[in-house]
Scaffold this motif. Structure first.
Motif, PDB file in Angstrom:
ATOM      1  N   TYR A   1      40.312  37.528  35.056  1.00  0.00           N
ATOM      2  CA  TYR A   1      39.736  38.793  35.685  1.00  0.00           C
ATOM      3  C   TYR A   1      39.911  38.971  37.361  1.00  0.00           C
ATOM      4  CZ  TYR A   1      38.136  39.752  31.055  1.00  0.00           C
ATOM      5  OH  TYR A   1      38.160  39.890  29.524  1.00  0.00           O
TER       6      TYR A   1
ATOM      7  N   GLU B   1      38.037  43.961  38.785  1.00  0.00           N
ATOM      8  CA  GLU B   1      37.641  44.344  37.684  1.00  0.00           C
ATOM      9  C   GLU B   1      36.228  43.830  37.515  1.00  0.00           C
ATOM     10  OE1 GLU B   1      41.269  43.546  34.498  1.00  0.00           O
ATOM     11  OE2 GLU B   1      40.954  41.874  35.961  1.00  0.00           O
TER      12      GLU B   1
ATOM     13  N   ARG C   1      34.201  46.549  39.260  1.00  0.00           N
ATOM     14  CA  ARG C   1      34.033  47.863  38.427  1.00  0.00           C
ATOM     15  C   ARG C   1      33.143  47.638  37.076  1.00  0.00           C
ATOM     16  NH1 ARG C   1      39.103  48.542  36.113  1.00  0.00           N
ATOM     17  NH2 ARG C   1      39.829  47.703  38.199  1.00  0.00           N
ATOM     18  N   VAL C   2      33.203  46.688  36.474  1.00  0.00           N
ATOM     19  CA  VAL C   2      32.290  46.480  35.383  1.00  0.00           C
ATOM     20  C   VAL C   2      30.715  46.094  35.782  1.00  0.00           C
ATOM     21  CG1 VAL C   2      31.711  44.763  33.617  1.00  0.00           C
ATOM     22  CG2 VAL C   2      34.231  45.423  33.872  1.00  0.00           C
TER      23      VAL C   2
ATOM     24  N   GLU D   1      29.398  49.542  36.807  1.00  0.00           N
ATOM     25  CA  GLU D   1      28.765  50.329  35.634  1.00  0.00           C
ATOM     26  C   GLU D   1      27.628  49.950  34.934  1.00  0.00           C
ATOM     27  OE1 GLU D   1      30.675  52.202  31.714  1.00  0.00           O
ATOM     28  OE2 GLU D   1      32.198  51.510  33.376  1.00  0.00           O
TER      29      GLU D   1
ATOM     30  N   ARG E   1      33.467  48.892  26.343  1.00  0.00           N
ATOM     31  CA  ARG E   1      34.489  49.692  27.066  1.00  0.00           C
ATOM     32  C   ARG E   1      35.387  48.848  27.548  1.00  0.00           C
ATOM     33  NH1 ARG E   1      31.448  53.570  27.801  1.00  0.00           N
ATOM     34  NH2 ARG E   1      29.981  52.637  29.035  1.00  0.00           N
ATOM     35  N   TYR E   2      35.245  47.964  28.394  1.00  0.00           N
ATOM     36  CA  TYR E   2      35.920  46.853  28.831  1.00  0.00           C
ATOM     37  C   TYR E   2      36.779  46.006  27.857  1.00  0.00           C
ATOM     38  CZ  TYR E   2      34.858  49.474  32.982  1.00  0.00           C
ATOM     39  OH  TYR E   2      34.531  50.100  34.141  1.00  0.00           O
TER      40      TYR E   2
END
Length: 96
Positions: A30, A34, A37-38, A41, A55-56
């Motif tokens: 990753y 990334e 972002r994870v 959230e 979701r990912y």
């Protein structure tokens, strides 16, 4: 069964199928964006780690690991402990 790769019967001695599982794909790497972002959230109020991970397409444990690492904490490791011994008292029942 016609065309079947596996056959059953007396000759198999009860074994009906053997399956060999190998790792199908390389481990995914990753990028830092990334991760960000994870983790962003996952840090939102009311966010559920399981739903964010789904979701990912990653494991919830991966999100927890990234969160620990981002906070500067190392991944949890079990430290080896010396075995503990309990004294054993043997009663010979007066047989001396």
């Amino acid at each position: 069964m016609a065309g079947s790769k596996f056959r059953t019967g007396a000759a198999t001695n009860g074994v009906t199928r053997v399956e060999i599982v190998t790792r199908g794909e390389a481990r995914r790497e990753y990028m830092p964006d990334e991760w960000a972002r994870v983790l962003t959230e996952a840090a939102m109020p009311g966010a559920r780690m399981l739903l964010v991970a789904q979701r990912y397409g990653i494991s919830p444990s991966q999100v927890y690991r990234w969160r620990r690492e981002a906070a500067g904490r190392p991944a949890r490791q079990v430290s080896p402990r010396a075995p503990r011994f309990v004294p054993l008292l043997v009663d010979d029942g007066g047989m001396r």
